[in-house]
Motif scaffolding. Structure first.
Motif, PDB file in Angstrom:
ATOM      1  N   VAL A  14     -15.848  13.278  13.803  1.00 47.33           N
ATOM      2  CA  VAL A  14     -14.853  12.711  12.888  1.00 47.33           C
ATOM      3  C   VAL A  14     -14.318  11.398  13.442  1.00 47.33           C
ATOM      4  CG1 VAL A  14     -12.551  13.071  11.905  1.00 47.33           C
ATOM      5  CG2 VAL A  14     -14.231  14.918  11.854  1.00 47.33           C
ATOM      6  N   MET A  15     -14.060  11.349  14.734  1.00 44.51           N
ATOM      7  CA  MET A  15     -13.560  10.107  15.338  1.00 44.51           C
ATOM      8  C   MET A  15     -14.587   8.989  15.210  1.00 44.51           C
ATOM      9  SD  MET A  15     -11.646  11.567  18.726  1.00 44.51           S
ATOM     10  CE  MET A  15     -11.130   9.964  19.306  1.00 44.51           C
ATOM     11  N   ILE A  16     -15.845   9.292  15.488  1.00 46.45           N
ATOM     12  CA  ILE A  16     -16.901   8.285  15.370  1.00 46.45           C
ATOM     13  C   ILE A  16     -17.007   7.803  13.926  1.00 46.45           C
ATOM     14  CG2 ILE A  16     -19.404   7.934  15.486  1.00 46.45           C
ATOM     15  CD1 ILE A  16     -19.408   9.788  17.946  1.00 46.45           C
ATOM     16  N   TYR A  17     -16.986   8.730  12.975  1.00 50.15           N
ATOM     17  CA  TYR A  17     -17.110   8.356  11.556  1.00 50.15           C
ATOM     18  C   TYR A  17     -15.945   7.479  11.106  1.00 50.15           C
ATOM     19  CZ  TYR A  17     -17.895   8.705   6.567  1.00 50.15           C
ATOM     20  OH  TYR A  17     -18.114   8.399   5.246  1.00 50.15           O
ATOM     21  N   VAL A  18     -14.745   7.838  11.497  1.00 54.04           N
ATOM     22  CA  VAL A  18     -13.573   7.057  11.094  1.00 54.04           C
ATOM     23  C   VAL A  18     -13.619   5.663  11.713  1.00 54.04           C
ATOM     24  CG1 VAL A  18     -11.063   6.898  11.370  1.00 54.04           C
ATOM     25  CG2 VAL A  18     -12.099   9.039  10.629  1.00 54.04           C
ATOM     26  N   LEU A  19     -13.965   5.576  12.988  1.00 54.87           N
ATOM     27  CA  LEU A  19     -14.011   4.267  13.647  1.00 54.87           C
ATOM     28  C   LEU A  19     -15.112   3.391  13.071  1.00 54.87           C
ATOM     29  CD1 LEU A  19     -13.360   5.400  17.322  1.00 54.87           C
ATOM     30  CD2 LEU A  19     -11.796   4.141  15.834  1.00 54.87           C
ATOM     31  N   ILE A  20     -16.276   3.970  12.792  1.00 49.39           N
ATOM     32  CA  ILE A  20     -17.371   3.192  12.208  1.00 49.39           C
ATOM     33  C   ILE A  20     -17.010   2.738  10.798  1.00 49.39           C
ATOM     34  CG2 ILE A  20     -19.684   3.468  11.230  1.00 49.39           C
ATOM     35  CD1 ILE A  20     -20.545   4.786  13.706  1.00 49.39           C
ATOM     36  N   THR A  21     -16.361   3.593  10.039  1.00 49.09           N
ATOM     37  CA  THR A  21     -15.954   3.220   8.689  1.00 49.09           C
ATOM     38  C   THR A  21     -14.954   2.074   8.721  1.00 49.09           C
ATOM     39  OG1 THR A  21     -16.317   5.483   7.969  1.00 49.09           O
ATOM     40  CG2 THR A  21     -14.975   4.106   6.539  1.00 49.09           C
ATOM     41  N   TYR A  22     -14.025   2.109   9.665  1.00 48.12           N
ATOM     42  CA  TYR A  22     -13.060   1.017   9.798  1.00 48.12           C
ATOM     43  C   TYR A  22     -13.773  -0.288  10.133  1.00 48.12           C
ATOM     44  CZ  TYR A  22      -9.129  -1.787  11.315  1.00 48.12           C
ATOM     45  OH  TYR A  22      -8.225  -2.788  11.441  1.00 48.12           O
ATOM     46  N   VAL A  23     -14.688  -0.236  11.085  1.00 51.62           N
ATOM     47  CA  VAL A  23     -15.424  -1.447  11.469  1.00 51.62           C
ATOM     48  C   VAL A  23     -16.232  -1.968  10.288  1.00 51.62           C
ATOM     49  CG1 VAL A  23     -17.267  -2.329  12.954  1.00 51.62           C
ATOM     50  CG2 VAL A  23     -15.476  -0.899  13.926  1.00 51.62           C
ATOM     51  N   TYR A  24     -16.886  -1.087   9.551  1.00 49.78           N
ATOM     52  CA  TYR A  24     -17.658  -1.517   8.384  1.00 49.78           C
ATOM     53  C   TYR A  24     -16.762  -2.205   7.360  1.00 49.78           C
ATOM     54  CZ  TYR A  24     -19.746  -1.251   3.784  1.00 49.78           C
ATOM     55  OH  TYR A  24     -20.178  -1.561   2.528  1.00 49.78           O
ATOM     56  N   ASN A  25     -15.628  -1.588   7.059  1.00 45.23           N
ATOM     57  CA  ASN A  25     -14.747  -2.150   6.032  1.00 45.23           C
ATOM     58  C   ASN A  25     -14.152  -3.486   6.443  1.00 45.23           C
ATOM     59  OD1 ASN A  25     -15.033  -0.211   4.011  1.00 45.23           O
ATOM     60  ND2 ASN A  25     -13.563   1.137   4.994  1.00 45.23           N
ATOM     61  N   LYS A  26     -13.863  -3.668   7.698  1.00 44.80           N
ATOM     62  CA  LYS A  26     -13.220  -4.909   8.131  1.00 44.80           C
ATOM     63  C   LYS A  26     -14.208  -6.027   8.451  1.00 44.80           C
ATOM     64  CE  LYS A  26      -9.125  -3.470   7.709  1.00 44.80           C
ATOM     65  NZ  LYS A  26      -8.357  -3.936   6.581  1.00 44.80           N
ATOM     66  N   VAL A  27     -15.441  -5.689   8.840  1.00 41.98           N
ATOM     67  CA  VAL A  27     -16.374  -6.716   9.284  1.00 41.98           C
ATOM     68  C   VAL A  27     -17.475  -6.980   8.261  1.00 41.98           C
ATOM     69  CG1 VAL A  27     -18.028  -7.339  11.082  1.00 41.98           C
ATOM     70  CG2 VAL A  27     -15.905  -6.195  11.708  1.00 41.98           C
ATOM     71  N   PHE A  28     -18.083  -5.936   7.740  1.00 46.72           N
ATOM     72  CA  PHE A  28     -19.288  -6.109   6.946  1.00 46.72           C
ATOM     73  C   PHE A  28     -19.078  -6.061   5.444  1.00 46.72           C
ATOM     74  CE2 PHE A  28     -20.739  -4.363  11.014  1.00 46.72           C
ATOM     75  CZ  PHE A  28     -21.541  -5.415  11.411  1.00 46.72           C
ATOM     76  N   LYS A  29     -18.001  -5.474   4.983  1.00 48.79           N
ATOM     77  CA  LYS A  29     -17.779  -5.345   3.547  1.00 48.79           C
ATOM     78  C   LYS A  29     -17.155  -6.631   3.019  1.00 48.79           C
ATOM     79  CE  LYS A  29     -15.778  -2.184   0.232  1.00 48.79           C
ATOM     80  NZ  LYS A  29     -14.988  -0.960   0.084  1.00 48.79           N
ATOM     81  N   THR A  30     -17.897  -7.314   2.150  1.00 48.42           N
ATOM     82  CA  THR A  30     -17.398  -8.590   1.643  1.00 48.42           C
ATOM     83  C   THR A  30     -16.842  -8.471   0.231  1.00 48.42           C
ATOM     84  OG1 THR A  30     -19.617  -9.137   0.861  1.00 48.42           O
ATOM     85  CG2 THR A  30     -18.996  -9.916   3.049  1.00 48.42           C
ATOM     86  N   ARG A  31     -17.341  -7.501  -0.545  1.00 45.71           N
ATOM     87  CA  ARG A  31     -16.874  -7.346  -1.923  1.00 45.71           C
ATOM     88  C   ARG A  31     -16.984  -5.875  -2.320  1.00 45.71           C
ATOM     89  NH1 ARG A  31     -21.656  -7.058  -5.055  1.00 45.71           N
ATOM     90  NH2 ARG A  31     -23.427  -7.804  -3.870  1.00 45.71           N
ATOM     91  N   ARG A  32     -16.412  -5.545  -3.461  1.00 45.69           N
ATOM     92  CA  ARG A  32     -16.502  -4.172  -3.971  1.00 45.69           C
ATOM     93  C   ARG A  32     -17.893  -3.926  -4.517  1.00 45.69           C
ATOM     94  NH1 ARG A  32     -12.952  -0.305  -3.810  1.00 45.69           N
ATOM     95  NH2 ARG A  32     -13.723   0.461  -5.785  1.00 45.69           N
ATOM     96  N   LEU A  33     -18.420  -2.753  -4.226  1.00 49.19           N
ATOM     97  CA  LEU A  33     -19.726  -2.357  -4.722  1.00 49.19           C
ATOM     98  C   LEU A  33     -19.542  -1.282  -5.783  1.00 49.19           C
ATOM     99  CD1 LEU A  33     -21.671  -2.051  -1.354  1.00 49.19           C
ATOM    100  CD2 LEU A  33     -21.869  -3.868  -3.030  1.00 49.19           C
TER     101      LEU A  33
END
Length: 90
Positions: A14-33
């Motif tokens: 759960v910790m890994i999933y939450v941290l990876i999701t945060y990194v994805y949302n802040k770094v790689f997500k540029t727009r709504r899909l």
């Protein structure tokens, strides 16, 4: 900490999933899909989290590394916030 996370793999996942999701949302997500694409991405993040959980179980410090990455991202965000406030005052 690594030994404790090895003893509690569900919490580590759960910790890994939450941290990876945060990194994805802040770094790689540029727009709504679209919803289906978002669901596919989060399912793939879950699969990647399983792979990282295996590495965590083998003794690599995955959770602390992700925590450091998130902490650095938060520090940059705070720095930009303070810098914007300083520019607005001037």
């Amino acid at each position: 900490m690594t030994a404790w996370l090895q003893a509690h793999p569900y919490i580590a996942y759960v910790m890994i999933y939450v941290l990876i999701t945060y990194v994805y949302n802040k770094v790689f997500k540029t727009r709504r899909l679209p919803v289906l694409k978002e669901a596919i991405i989060y399912i793939l993040l879950g699969g990647g989290s399983l792979m990282l959980l295996m590495f965590q179980m083998w003794g690599l410090p995955i959770v602390p590394s992700l925590a450091v990455a998130v902490a650095l991202m938060l520090m940059v965000k705070i720095r930009y916030f303070v810098q914007d406030r300083m520019n607005k005052k001037q």
